[in-house]
Design an enzyme around this catalytic site. Structure first.
Site, PDB file in Angstrom:
ATOM      1  N   HIS A 133       0.825  -1.205   0.000  1.00 28.76           N
ATOM      2  CA  HIS A 133       0.000   0.000   0.000  1.00 28.76           C
ATOM      3  C   HIS A 133       0.864   1.262   0.000  1.00 28.76           C
ATOM      4  CE1 HIS A 133      -2.175   3.304   2.028  1.00 28.76           C
ATOM      5  NE2 HIS A 133      -3.169   2.905   1.267  1.00 28.76           N
ATOM      6  N   CYS A 176      34.964   2.285 -22.129  1.00 32.84           N
ATOM      7  CA  CYS A 176      34.061   2.391 -20.989  1.00 32.84           C
ATOM      8  C   CYS A 176      34.824   3.015 -19.831  1.00 32.84           C
ATOM      9  CB  CYS A 176      33.492   1.033 -20.604  1.00 32.84           C
ATOM     10  SG  CYS A 176      34.703  -0.283 -20.445  1.00 32.84           S
TER      11      CYS A 176
END
Length: 789
Positions: A417, A737
């Site tokens: 919730h 990279c």
């Protein structure tokens, strides 16, 4: 249908009947009548109509009294007093006899069809304004489970009608500007699935955190599903990749995380339910196997296609028969409503002591004083802009949640919730921390960060942060491919909207450290472990018949998640590149790792893969990669070998590799012998940190030598230029990279001028690097936009 009919079976309803029976019951009717032929199982039932509710409201002046009390609310009467009075008045007004009779007849029909007297049913509220695209009333009214017998059913229906005026429901309608008396309530009565003996949960047809549309996310716990939707437990989480559902030969379940599931909701004697502790075996076990996750995912996609919108479905597994049923379906009303290509990103710019960690909900940052509560209180006791800290939330908390700067809970998963409501409110939340209520003290200023990946963190103090916005549609196209560096599978979906050209570096060692946590050799040779370490390993591998399968399964699903996030673009996966001191920190790593004076240039990378000390561990890595490509069908994964010192070493490693393989170019030998390496590998990826370190003889971790560590040094840049030239002559692509192109536009420009094929950068640097590369391409005219297409 007769205008005064008060009860309709699900078989007589469809999704056009929202005004008659509310969104929840209209959807159940739609599934029963339209989707059952496709094999989807939905328990049968019936619904009372909006006319039946209005008939009750018209009894004995109830409508007038309700209107008067709502008018008093607008004049300043306390919400709690108004709600209590309206509910009491509804319960004191008897159900109209004709309505009670039709409910009883509907229940008798269900009993006859089920073949048993007084069957147990679920009694759920369905408001006529529920599950609309612009608002979600789900969870605002009452649900009663394990209701058996005519009288108990009538009482449950009566309480459902009264629950239309809970404090939270009144407050929500006030905020959404709905006319209280224009909203009617239908009651759905549905045969129970004995999931109290099995399991239940929810499934979304997109990733609720990121909006990634290619995934079905399934949460599962033991017992009835209320424990999942209310956030009482930390459920299992499974992710199925939609494109793989189309091929029965592939396994689409790319993620399978086992939650703690410490509690479950079961039947109570004499009706209703109770919550009990789960056993250690239940906590360690998966609720669903891959075949069951696939079935649920296929059903969820069928529902999504039928409705033409992302969906949120609830499901239940009968513990007696093993059958799975869908028990509810509604449109997903948060992520699916977010349109456009504007990327809003939060980034911490300051630092603070990390206090607690949990699951990040959303991607924002919130800060304020802690308000720690065990139960909901009046709004006057919750200062606006506080950080709400509580064990768990339910709909009663919503008036407070909308005032919070952030939300932190001890319990709950991504579909609890607290998670669902915080997404709708746009409030950052960290759920499932385990100890927030014990650690975070009342009134203490804290910063709640959901901007650092899948894990959310709560920091002491008000930590500085910045917010940036960019429209991805405005990013320039480039000849040079700009790719992503990714390591955390749980965060891979966060970046799906970035127009990246794939993943240039997926770090396997990060996955091993965070997804597996156990040294692979400890799983192959547990006899070499001392007793207490072996017990640790046994706890990690509980539920796996073969400890080595634990490594393969966990690693394969981590790789698959990253690969799925970018498919069909390439994902370059670097095999493990731990150093010996890092390997030794893994559980069970001590007996298998030597103590080295300088691990940075020691037994790492390719030299490990063919050695007696790690060959069996590398075999597990290869087995995981093979599973990703063959069982999952994610052939966009390209393997890259790190720290490969000689061509002979390359030959020894490649003996066990039967697919496209790249090599990291991070050692001067890779540059000097580029032609020979190009004969063996299909491409190069420059590791600029190690290449700089080994070219200049500078320890990259040395603070004293930091002023000498410079990727722009001519010895380094000349090495890069030479490698690109030799590789291109051999028809091999070259990428880089590293962080430097993100920090230094001039370095990015140098790489473009040198003819680099691709750059791979951290996701939060992607936009800046893309812009730097485009500017460099324009300046140096190394290609045109037409060529890039």
């Amino acid at each position: 249908m007769s205008p005064n009919r008060r009860v309709v079976p699900f078989t007589g309803l469809g999704r056009s009947d929202v005004g008659l029976v509310g969104g929840k019951n209209a959807s159940l009717g739609e599934m029963v009548t339209r989707l059952a032929p496709s094999g989807i199982k939905v328990p049968d039932g019936f619904a009372t109509t909006a006319d039946a509710y209005r008939e009750l409201l018209g009894t004995g002046g109830l409508r007038r009294r309700t209107a008067d009390r709502l008018a008093a609310l607008h004049e300043g009467a306390p919400l709690s007093e108004v709600g209590t009075a309206i509910r009491a008045d509804i319960l004191a007004t008897p159900l109209p006899p004709a309505l009670a009779e039709e409910i009883g007849e509907g229940y008798a029909r269900l009993a006859h069809e089920a073949g048993r007297a007084d069957p147990d049913v679920a009694v759920r509220s369905s408001a006529t304004a529920e599950d609309l695209p612009e608002a979600s009333f789900a969870g605002q009214q009452e649900t009663f489970l394990n209701v058996s017998g005519r009288q108990a059913l009538l009482e449950a229906c009566h309480h459902c009608y009264a629950s239309l005026f809970t404090d939270r429901a009144i407050d929500y309608r006030e905020r959404m500007h709905f006319d209280h008396l224009a909203v009617a309530l239908s009651v759905g009565v549905q045969l129970m699935v004995r999931s109290d003996l099995g399991g239940a949960g929810v499934a979304f047809t997109l990733d609720t955190e990121t909006g990634f549309p290619g995934a079905v996310v399934v949460d599962a716990a033991w017992g009835l599903g209320e424990s999942v939707v209310s956030g009482q437990v930390d459920p299992d989480e499974y992710v199925a990749f939609k494109p793989l559902l189309e091929d029965p030969a592939r396994n689409p379940v790319i993620r399978a995380e086992t939650g703690r599931k410490a509690r479950k909701v079961v039947y109570a004697e004499g009706g209703s339910t109770r919550t009990v502790d789960t056993t250690p075996a239940e906590q360690a076990a998966r609720v669903l196997d891959d075949a069951e996750v696939r079935q649920l995912a296929e059903w969820a996609v069928t529902v999504e296609k039928h409705y033409g919108a992302p969906m949120d479905v609830e499901w239940a597994k009968d513990g007696r028969t093993g059958e799975i049923f869908l028990v509810q379906a509604r449109p997903e009303t948060v992520r699916s409503r977010r349109h456009g290509t504007v990327l809003r990103r939060y980034r911490l710019t300051g630092t603070g002591e990390r206090l607690v960690t949990g699951i990040a909900v959303g991607e924002a940052v919130g800060a304020g004083p802690v308000c720690s509560l065990a139960e909901p209180v009046g709004l006057e006791r919750f200062p606006n802009g506080s950080v709400l800290v509580t064990p768990v939330t339910d709909p009663d908390w919503e008036p407070l949640m909308k005032r919070a700067a952030a939300i932190v809970t001890d319990h709950g998963g991504r579909t609890s919730h607290a998670a669902i409501v915080s997404r709708e409110l746009g409030v950052p939340a960290v759920v499932g921390t385990g100890d927030a209520t014990a650690v975070l003290t009342e009134g203490r200023p804290v910063t709640v960060s959901c901007a650092e990946g899948a894990q959310g963190h709560v920091y002491a103090g008000l930590v500085d942060h910045e917010v940036t916005e960019v429209d991805l549609a405005d990013l320039p196209r480039t000849r040079t491919r700009v790719m992503l560096n990714l390591a955390d599978p749980a965060a891979a979906f966060r970046w799906w909207q970035l127009p990246a050209d794939g993943v240039g570096l997926a770090r396997m060692e990060f996955m091993v450290a965070h997804q597996v946590k156990v040294h692979p050799m400890a799983l192959v040779h547990p006899e070499r472990l001392v007793r207490y370490v072996r017990r640790q390993v046994d706890r990690f591998t509980e539920g796996y018949a073969d400890p080595a399968e634990y490594f393969t399964d966990r690693l394969a699903r981590g790789i698959a998640t990253i690969a799925a996030s970018r498919r069909p673009a390439p994902v370059i996966l670097r095999t493990s590149d731990f150093k010996t001191n890092e390997y030794a920190k893994l559980v069970g790593g001590g007996p298998f790792e030597p103590a080295e004076a300088n691990p940075m240039i020691g037994w790492r990378g390719a030299s490990r893969y063919y050695s007696d000390g790690y060959r069996d561990g590398f075999a597990l890595e290869c087995r995981a990669i093979s599973r990703v490509r063959q069982e999952f069908g994610l052939t966009n994964v390209v393997v890259m070998i790190p720290f490969c010192r000689t061509p002979h070493e390359a030959d020894r490693v490649l003996e066990v590799m039967a697919q496209e393989v790249y090599v990291m170019a991070e050692i001067p030998a890779n540059i000097l012998l580029a032609e020979e390496f190009a004969e063996r590998f299909d491409g190069f990826s420059i590791g600029s940190n190690d290449l700089t370190q080994l070219t200049l003889g500078v320890d990259r971790d040395s603070a004293e030598l930091a002023h000498l560590f410079d990727e722009n040094n001519r010895a380094v840049t000349r090495s890069i230029e030479n490698l690109i030239a030799v590789a291109h002559t051999a028809g091999r692509p070259v990428g880089l990279c590293g962080q430097r192109p993100s920090d230094d536009p001039d370095f990015a420009a140098f790489l473009v001028r040198a003819g680099i094929d691709s750059l791979s950068v951290a996701p939060d640097s992607f936009v800046a690097v893309k812009q730097h590369v485009a500017a460099a391409e324009r300046e140096f005219a190394t290609g045109t936009l037409e060529d890039a297409a």
